[in-house]
Design a protein around this motif. Structure first.
Motif, PDB file in Angstrom:
ATOM      1  N   ILE A 159       9.286   3.698 -18.585  1.00 22.02           N
ATOM      2  CA  ILE A 159       8.527   4.620 -17.728  1.00 22.02           C
ATOM      3  C   ILE A 159       8.330   4.099 -16.308  1.00 22.02           C
ATOM      4  CG2 ILE A 159       7.319   5.701 -19.656  1.00 22.02           C
ATOM      5  CD1 ILE A 159       4.835   4.039 -18.819  1.00 22.02           C
ATOM      6  N   ARG A 160       8.959   2.994 -15.994  1.00 24.33           N
ATOM      7  CA  ARG A 160       8.781   2.378 -14.675  1.00 24.33           C
ATOM      8  C   ARG A 160       9.165   3.321 -13.537  1.00 24.33           C
ATOM      9  NH1 ARG A 160      10.854  -3.597 -14.605  1.00 24.33           N
ATOM     10  NH2 ARG A 160       9.289  -3.697 -16.245  1.00 24.33           N
ATOM     11  N   GLY A 161      10.219   4.083 -13.711  1.00 26.91           N
ATOM     12  CA  GLY A 161      10.640   5.039 -12.680  1.00 26.91           C
ATOM     13  C   GLY A 161       9.588   6.104 -12.432  1.00 26.91           C
ATOM     14  N   GLN A 162       8.968   6.590 -13.500  1.00 22.72           N
ATOM     15  CA  GLN A 162       7.907   7.589 -13.365  1.00 22.72           C
ATOM     16  C   GLN A 162       6.699   7.001 -12.650  1.00 22.72           C
ATOM     17  OE1 GLN A 162       7.478   8.418 -17.536  1.00 22.72           O
ATOM     18  NE2 GLN A 162       8.498  10.395 -17.337  1.00 22.72           N
ATOM     19  N   VAL A 163       6.373   5.762 -12.978  1.00 22.25           N
ATOM     20  CA  VAL A 163       5.240   5.097 -12.332  1.00 22.25           C
ATOM     21  C   VAL A 163       5.519   4.933 -10.840  1.00 22.25           C
ATOM     22  CG1 VAL A 163       3.872   2.973 -12.224  1.00 22.25           C
ATOM     23  CG2 VAL A 163       4.507   3.937 -14.449  1.00 22.25           C
ATOM     24  N   LYS A 164       6.721   4.520 -10.504  1.00 21.67           N
ATOM     25  CA  LYS A 164       7.088   4.381  -9.085  1.00 21.67           C
ATOM     26  C   LYS A 164       6.931   5.715  -8.373  1.00 21.67           C
ATOM     27  CE  LYS A 164      10.459   0.639  -9.490  1.00 21.67           C
ATOM     28  NZ  LYS A 164      11.880   0.297  -9.351  1.00 21.67           N
ATOM     29  N   GLN A 165       7.308   6.812  -9.039  1.00 24.60           N
ATOM     30  CA  GLN A 165       7.187   8.137  -8.440  1.00 24.60           C
ATOM     31  C   GLN A 165       5.714   8.484  -8.204  1.00 24.60           C
ATOM     32  OE1 GLN A 165       9.816  10.088  -7.381  1.00 24.60           O
ATOM     33  NE2 GLN A 165       8.146  11.168  -6.394  1.00 24.60           N
ATOM     34  N   PHE A 166       4.859   8.214  -9.173  1.00 20.11           N
ATOM     35  CA  PHE A 166       3.427   8.458  -8.994  1.00 20.11           C
ATOM     36  C   PHE A 166       2.880   7.661  -7.816  1.00 20.11           C
ATOM     37  CE2 PHE A 166       3.121  10.086 -13.428  1.00 20.11           C
ATOM     38  CZ  PHE A 166       2.358  11.216 -13.173  1.00 20.11           C
ATOM     39  N   LEU A 167       3.299   6.405  -7.719  1.00 17.50           N
ATOM     40  CA  LEU A 167       2.819   5.561  -6.631  1.00 17.50           C
ATOM     41  C   LEU A 167       3.301   6.072  -5.274  1.00 17.50           C
ATOM     42  CD1 LEU A 167       3.291   2.070  -8.278  1.00 17.50           C
ATOM     43  CD2 LEU A 167       1.114   3.216  -7.821  1.00 17.50           C
ATOM     44  N   SER A 168       4.546   6.486  -5.192  1.00 12.44           N
ATOM     45  CA  SER A 168       5.068   6.977  -3.912  1.00 12.44           C
ATOM     46  C   SER A 168       4.464   8.328  -3.566  1.00 12.44           C
ATOM     47  CB  SER A 168       6.594   7.044  -3.926  1.00 12.44           C
ATOM     48  OG  SER A 168       7.048   8.023  -4.825  1.00 12.44           O
ATOM     49  N   ASP A 169       4.213   9.174  -4.568  1.00  7.74           N
ATOM     50  CA  ASP A 169       3.552  10.458  -4.318  1.00  7.74           C
ATOM     51  C   ASP A 169       2.153  10.233  -3.768  1.00  7.74           C
ATOM     52  OD1 ASP A 169       5.765  11.797  -5.250  1.00  7.74           O
ATOM     53  OD2 ASP A 169       4.859  12.378  -7.165  1.00  7.74           O
ATOM     54  N   ARG A 170       1.471   9.275  -4.310  1.00  8.19           N
ATOM     55  CA  ARG A 170       0.106   8.972  -3.876  1.00  8.19           C
ATOM     56  C   ARG A 170       0.095   8.483  -2.435  1.00  8.19           C
ATOM     57  NH1 ARG A 170      -5.118  10.184  -4.919  1.00  8.19           N
ATOM     58  NH2 ARG A 170      -6.430   8.419  -4.449  1.00  8.19           N
ATOM     59  N   GLU A 171       1.055   7.640  -2.096  1.00  5.08           N
ATOM     60  CA  GLU A 171       1.126   7.120  -0.725  1.00  5.08           C
ATOM     61  C   GLU A 171       1.386   8.235   0.275  1.00  5.08           C
ATOM     62  OE1 GLU A 171       4.037   4.035  -0.690  1.00  5.08           O
ATOM     63  OE2 GLU A 171       2.835   2.711  -1.951  1.00  5.08           O
ATOM     64  N   SER A 172       2.149   9.237  -0.137  1.00  5.96           N
ATOM     65  CA  SER A 172       2.449  10.347   0.768  1.00  5.96           C
ATOM     66  C   SER A 172       1.409  11.464   0.668  1.00  5.96           C
ATOM     67  CB  SER A 172       3.851  10.900   0.488  1.00  5.96           C
ATOM     68  OG  SER A 172       3.900  11.482  -0.797  1.00  5.96           O
ATOM     69  N   GLY A 173       0.435  11.300  -0.251  1.00  5.07           N
ATOM     70  CA  GLY A 173      -0.637  12.279  -0.368  1.00  5.07           C
ATOM     71  C   GLY A 173      -0.291  13.485  -1.210  1.00  5.07           C
ATOM     72  N   GLU A 174       0.754  13.420  -1.993  1.00  8.96           N
ATOM     73  CA  GLU A 174       1.189  14.550  -2.801  1.00  8.96           C
ATOM     74  C   GLU A 174       0.804  14.367  -4.256  1.00  8.96           C
ATOM     75  OE1 GLU A 174       5.368  14.974  -2.470  1.00  8.96           O
ATOM     76  OE2 GLU A 174       5.352  14.980  -0.300  1.00  8.96           O
TER      77      GLU A 174
END
Length: 42
Positions: A23-38
């Motif tokens: 699930i590491r890829g999904q976690v990275k996506q959550f983290l990047s979404d959070r950084e961009s405010g999405e």
């Protein structure tokens, strides 16, 4: 589950290396979404 890990990483309780590879890829996506405010409601 990926969101839970992302929250733990943000709080400094886990690192990305501690996340299961499956699930590491999904976690990275959550983290990047959070950084961009999405994608998050609080």
């Amino acid at each position: 589950m990926a969101k839970v890990y992302a929250d733990l990483i943000r709080k400094g309780l886990k690192t990305l290396e501690q996340v299961p590879e499956k699930i590491r890829g999904q976690v990275k996506q959550f983290l990047s979404d959070r950084e961009s405010g999405e994608g998050f409601e609080e």
